[in-house]
Write an enzyme that holds these catalytic residues in place. Structure first.
Site, PDB file in Angstrom:
ATOM      1  N   CYS A  94       0.809  -1.220   0.000  1.00 16.91           N
ATOM      2  CA  CYS A  94       0.000   0.000   0.000  1.00 16.91           C
ATOM      3  C   CYS A  94       0.841   1.268   0.000  1.00 16.91           C
ATOM      4  CB  CYS A  94      -0.932   0.006   1.208  1.00 16.91           C
ATOM      5  SG  CYS A  94      -2.022  -1.434   1.264  1.00 16.91           S
ATOM      6  N   HIS A 385      -8.842   3.207  -2.605  1.00 10.99           N
ATOM      7  CA  HIS A 385      -7.475   2.754  -2.339  1.00 10.99           C
ATOM      8  C   HIS A 385      -6.964   1.834  -3.447  1.00 10.99           C
ATOM      9  CE1 HIS A 385      -3.928   1.274  -0.507  1.00 10.99           C
ATOM     10  NE2 HIS A 385      -4.445   0.232   0.124  1.00 10.99           N
ATOM     11  N   CYS A 415       0.298   2.402   6.412  1.00 10.44           N
ATOM     12  CA  CYS A 415       0.551   1.009   6.777  1.00 10.44           C
ATOM     13  C   CYS A 415       0.623   0.218   5.482  1.00 10.44           C
ATOM     14  CB  CYS A 415      -0.544   0.461   7.684  1.00 10.44           C
ATOM     15  SG  CYS A 415      -2.186   0.437   6.917  1.00 10.44           S
TER      16      CYS A 415
END
Length: 429
Positions: A94, A385, A415
């Site tokens: 991510c 996302h 994260c």
């Protein structure tokens, strides 16, 4: 200052754009990761009137490795006709496009290049489907020994022919990130109400930023085979605590304390984003007006048993330390919202002296950002996302809001799968 070249040159973020973010299977479903990368990088270079001759490096990333596009950055360059532009890809789940920005900055700091483009993309609508092990073995044998391969194919069942569904799970634990989110939510005493509050605030902040033109100013129109896509498709201006409270938890029952729901978790998303980086000298030479200096960054890893999604708590103190700043100096803070409960758990950990002393070897906690400076234009729960694009989406959003509010220092934290964290500090120009 931490990111300063031997010639004393600071690294600037000149500008950045992104595509609209849409849910998996939505308006961008016909666009592959490569299509999205070509669109966003090409548009960014066009807006800043950058010819390929002045672009020293192109660094892109995608978290979901697609065997059909093994060299995303280089294939993007070739598709744009940038045959001689150095291009390579990177991955940090991510935090992938935060990593590509740092990698490009390293090249500028070393003098290898003076202008670079960094970013990332993800098409969750076009994931490469893997064959089952039996089907894959039969296919491989068919290429080598057709007779034996055909016999193996004839023995396959219908179940063998169905590709396994892709799962965003951690190989070392076998658990999805949603299940790991429930772990840290329980450890840090995060309530369902707290998680829902963060999610609702994310949507309302993003909706306001859209209405006031801030997010649309950062978003390009994308021409797809099905038409033009101009707007984000995930933000809900009509959400409320009452509405989100009706949803049941996904990974753990409500009776067992589950908090993660479809409303307070980031959705699977298609999209791309990119930024232009340049040295101070290059900005002067090429007439580029920078928006922010990259003050520092940090990428960390820690033991899974300490909390798979606590990367922001590990990375942010290091980034602040390298910038010579404290949390009190930060005027805006953007934290990636993989899950609203994960954000809450990190905020609690950031405020814990005991955690800082026992787990991080620091005298005291760095402190948490206040709600009034956190994700003021919405976060991943509301905006979406696309794994490879989130890092640069946050950088773009943060630096533009820093200019709008006349904030000197802003920080971001992410994260990342693999029990990793990323943080970066920007200084307004």
């Amino acid at each position: 200052m931490f990111p300063l070249s031997t010639s004393g040159q600071r690294i600037a973020v000149v500008d950045g754009i992104r595509t609209p973010f849409t849910k998996q299977g939505g308006a961008l479903r016909s666009m592959t990761t490569l299509d999205l990368s070509v669109a966003v990088v090409g548009e960014l270079a066009k807006r800043l009137e950058l010819s390929p001759e002045v672009i020293g490096s192109l660094v892109l990333g995608s978290a979901m490795n697609n065997p059909a596009v093994p060299y995303l950055a280089r294939e993007t360059a070739i598709a744009l006709g940038w045959d001689n532009v150095n291009a390579y890809s990177a991955e940090t789940a991510c935090a992938t496009s935060a990593r590509t920005v740092a990698n490009a900055a390293y090249e500028l700091l070393s003098g290898e290049a003076e202008i670079a483009i960094a970013g990332g993309a993800e098409s969750m609508s076009n994931l490469q489907q893997l064959a089952s092990r039996k089907a894959g073995a039969a296919s491989a044998m068919l290429a080598r020994k057709p007779e034996q391969g055909f016999e193996m194919l004839m023995n396959l069942t219908m179940g063998d022919l169905v590709p396994p569904a892709p799962v965003v799970a951690e190989p070392y634990s076998g658990l999805t990130l949603g299940e790991h989110a429930e772990e840290i939510v329980e450890e840090w005493g995060v309530t369902r109400e707290w998680a829902d509050e963060i999610a609702v605030r994310s949507h309302l902040n993003a909706a306001r930023a859209i209405d006031e033109g801030r997010l649309p100013a950062e978003t390009m129109a994308v021409q797809t085979p099905d038409g033009t896509v101009k707007e984000d498709a995930i933000v809900r201006a009509d959400t409320s605590m009452e509405a989100v409270a009706k949803l049941r938890p996904v990974f753990k029952s409500a009776e067992d304390g589950g908090t993660v729901t479809a409303a307070n978790a980031s959705p699977l998303t298609d999209g791309a984003s990119a930024v232009v980086l340049a040295t101070e000298r290059a900005c002067e030479t090429h007439g580029l007006t920078p928006k922010a200096w990259i003050r520092s960054w940090a990428f960390t890893s820690h033991a899974p048993k300490k909390g798979v999604l606590l990367g922001p708590t590990y990375a942010t103190p290091l980034a602040l330390e390298r910038a010579g700043l404290t949390m009190a100096d930060i005027g805006l803070f953007d934290m990636h919202e993989a899950f609203a409960g994960q954000v809450a758990a990190n905020l609690a950990a950031m405020d814990s002296d005991e955690w800082a002393q026992q787990e991080m070897g620091r005298e005291s906690a760095m402190g948490r950002p206040s709600d009034d400076i956190l994700n003021v234009n919405g976060g991943s729960v509301a905006i979406g996302h696309p794994f490879g694009a989130t890092g640069t989406r946050i950088i773009i959003q943060l630096m533009n809001e820093m200019q709008r509010r006349d904030v000197r220092y802003g920080a971001l934290a992410i994260c990342a799968g693999g029990t990793r964290g990323a943080s970066m500090v920007l200084e307004r120009v």
